[in-house]
Design a protein around this motif. Structure first.
Motif, short mmCIF file in Angstrom:
data_model
loop_
_atom_site.label_atom_id
_atom_site.label_comp_id
_atom_site.label_asym_id
_atom_site.label_seq_id
_atom_site.Cartn_x
_atom_site.Cartn_y
_atom_site.Cartn_z
N VAL A 105 0.84 -1.19 0.00
CA VAL A 105 0.00 0.00 0.00
C VAL A 105 0.88 1.24 0.00
CG1 VAL A 105 -1.86 1.23 1.18
CG2 VAL A 105 -1.75 -1.27 1.31
N LEU A 106 0.63 2.16 -0.94
CA LEU A 106 1.48 3.33 -1.12
C LEU A 106 0.81 4.64 -0.74
CD1 LEU A 106 3.13 2.44 -4.55
CD2 LEU A 106 3.94 1.91 -2.26
N SER A 107 -0.47 4.60 -0.31
CA SER A 107 -1.14 5.84 0.11
C SER A 107 -2.16 5.52 1.20
CB SER A 107 -1.83 6.52 -1.08
OG SER A 107 -2.98 5.79 -1.46
N GLY A 108 -2.58 6.57 1.91
CA GLY A 108 -3.61 6.40 2.93
C GLY A 108 -3.05 5.98 4.28
N GLU B 93 -11.78 6.19 1.54
CA GLU B 93 -10.33 6.37 1.53
C GLU B 93 -9.75 5.63 0.33
OE1 GLU B 93 -6.38 6.02 4.39
OE2 GLU B 93 -8.22 5.00 4.98
N ASP B 94 -8.81 6.26 -0.35
CA ASP B 94 -8.12 5.64 -1.48
C ASP B 94 -6.84 4.97 -1.00
OD1 ASP B 94 -9.97 6.45 -3.36
OD2 ASP B 94 -8.92 8.31 -3.83
N GLU B 95 -6.57 3.80 -1.54
CA GLU B 95 -5.32 3.12 -1.28
C GLU B 95 -4.66 2.78 -2.62
OE1 GLU B 95 -5.99 -0.29 1.16
OE2 GLU B 95 -6.44 0.89 2.96
N LEU B 96 -3.62 3.50 -2.95
CA LEU B 96 -2.83 3.19 -4.14
C LEU B 96 -1.94 2.01 -3.80
CD1 LEU B 96 -1.66 3.88 -6.96
CD2 LEU B 96 -0.14 5.49 -5.80
N SER B 97 -2.07 0.92 -4.55
CA SER B 97 -1.35 -0.31 -4.20
C SER B 97 -0.71 -0.93 -5.43
CB SER B 97 -2.30 -1.33 -3.56
OG SER B 97 -2.84 -0.83 -2.36
N LEU B 98 0.44 -1.57 -5.20
CA LEU B 98 1.15 -2.28 -6.26
C LEU B 98 1.34 -3.74 -5.85
CD1 LEU B 98 4.04 0.13 -7.31
CD2 LEU B 98 1.78 -0.10 -8.34
N ARG B 99 1.14 -4.64 -6.80
CA ARG B 99 1.43 -6.05 -6.56
C ARG B 99 2.94 -6.24 -6.47
NH1 ARG B 99 -1.44 -8.99 -10.92
NH2 ARG B 99 0.53 -8.67 -12.02
N THR C 196 -3.51 -5.45 -14.20
CA THR C 196 -2.14 -4.96 -14.31
C THR C 196 -1.31 -5.12 -13.04
OG1 THR C 196 -2.68 -2.71 -13.61
CG2 THR C 196 -2.92 -3.22 -15.96
N GLY C 197 -1.97 -5.23 -11.88
CA GLY C 197 -1.21 -5.25 -10.63
C GLY C 197 -0.88 -3.85 -10.14
N LYS C 198 -1.45 -2.83 -10.79
CA LYS C 198 -1.37 -1.45 -10.32
C LYS C 198 -2.81 -0.99 -10.11
CE LYS C 198 2.66 -0.21 -13.23
NZ LYS C 198 2.62 -1.24 -14.28
N ASP C 199 -3.17 -0.71 -8.88
CA ASP C 199 -4.57 -0.42 -8.57
C ASP C 199 -4.73 0.75 -7.62
OD1 ASP C 199 -4.96 -2.85 -9.90
OD2 ASP C 199 -6.59 -3.44 -8.59
N VAL C 200 -5.88 1.40 -7.74
CA VAL C 200 -6.37 2.30 -6.69
C VAL C 200 -7.60 1.63 -6.10
CG1 VAL C 200 -7.32 4.54 -6.12
CG2 VAL C 200 -5.50 4.37 -7.84
N PHE C 201 -7.53 1.31 -4.82
CA PHE C 201 -8.66 0.73 -4.11
C PHE C 201 -9.35 1.84 -3.33
CE2 PHE C 201 -5.58 -2.70 -4.52
CZ PHE C 201 -6.36 -3.72 -5.03
N ARG C 202 -10.60 2.09 -3.64
CA ARG C 202 -11.39 3.10 -2.91
C ARG C 202 -12.37 2.35 -2.01
NH1 ARG C 202 -13.55 8.52 -5.64
NH2 ARG C 202 -11.31 8.89 -5.36
N VAL C 203 -12.22 2.55 -0.71
CA VAL C 203 -13.01 1.82 0.27
C VAL C 203 -13.99 2.77 0.94
CG1 VAL C 203 -12.93 0.26 2.25
CG2 VAL C 203 -11.01 0.32 0.65
N ALA D 212 -11.98 -1.46 -7.03
CA ALA D 212 -10.60 -1.45 -7.49
C ALA D 212 -10.59 -0.98 -8.93
CB ALA D 212 -9.99 -2.84 -7.37
N SER D 213 -9.80 0.03 -9.21
CA SER D 213 -9.65 0.50 -10.59
C SER D 213 -8.19 0.39 -10.97
CB SER D 213 -10.15 1.94 -10.74
OG SER D 213 -9.53 2.79 -9.80
N GLY D 214 -7.93 -0.34 -12.03
CA GLY D 214 -6.57 -0.59 -12.46
C GLY D 214 -6.06 0.47 -13.41
N PHE D 215 -4.74 0.58 -13.49
CA PHE D 215 -4.14 1.46 -14.48
C PHE D 215 -2.88 0.79 -15.01
CE2 PHE D 215 -2.49 2.62 -10.34
CZ PHE D 215 -1.14 2.86 -10.52
#
Length: 202
Positions: A23-26, A188-194, A89-96, A145-148
């Motif tokens: 997790v890279l944010s939040g 809350e947004d959680e920018l996350s990388l696999r 992609t394994g690059k996601d923003v999870f909005r909870v 989860a929205s991927g980019f």
């Protein structure tokens, strides 16, 4: 290293397959999240007891953890999700979201309009909606989860508002936003990388 070895031995295939995300944010920034699945509850009935697994987990993984957050069980809502082929992609923003009490039906109608835009405009990125299966005091009720594909895509200006009005009609944006804001308390947004995007092993 121990977690990678544990997953390779016990969670490399089938319904017990696991992934590690950072997790890279939040509020959970810097923490690692372990995902397992997708699977059904029936899969647990078919799972063979493996005492070696529990001993390895307790002795070689948990023993090195200073803190473990609560486990959550999420169920994907296929009706409200959009996953074009090749979009994972394994690059996601999870909005909870903490959904307002008694307003889940309203929140669902909002999401139906969102996914309708994704489908109509054939967006290349996926959008998956999950419901938290068991209530807790965390106020984490619904997540999407929205991927980019690339970091550069986050620099691009969103066209969602204009796309929304193309799909749902001119003037539809403001009533939609009013419904949206009335259906939840906070998010809350959680920018996350696999892990494979971090230069480490799964």
């Amino acid at each position: 290293k121990n977690l990678a070895e544990h997953n390779k031995k016990y969670h490399s295939e089938g319904f017990m397959k696991a992934e590690v995300w950072k997790v890279l944010s939040g509020t959970n920034s810097g923490q690692y999240a372990l995902w397992m699945g997708p699977l059904t509850y029936s899969d647990f009935d078919a799972r063979e007891e493996n005492k070696g697994h529990d001993a390895d987990w307790n002795d070689n993984v948990l023993a090195l953890c200073s803190e473990v957050s609560e486990m959550e069980w999420w169920k994907r809502n296929d009706e409200l999700s959009y996953s074009p082929e090749g979009s994972e992609t394994g690059k996601d923003v999870f909005r909870v979201y903490d959904v307002t009490s008694g307003q889940l039906y309203r929140f669902k109608e909002v999401l139906k309009k969102v996914v309708a835009v994704y489908k109509a405009k054939e967006y290349p990125d996926y959008f998956s909606v999950f419901y938290n299966e068991f209530s807790s005091n965390s106020n984490r009720d619904v997540a999407f989860a929205s991927g980019f594909k690339t970091w550069a895509s986050l620099d691009e200006k969103s066209t969602f508002k204009s796309d929304f009005e193309e799909v749902h009609g001119e003037g539809s944006w403001i009533p939609f936003m009013e419904e949206y804001k009335a259906s939840y308390n906070s998010y809350e947004d959680e920018l996350s990388l696999r892990a494979d995007h971090l230069g480490g092993e799964q």
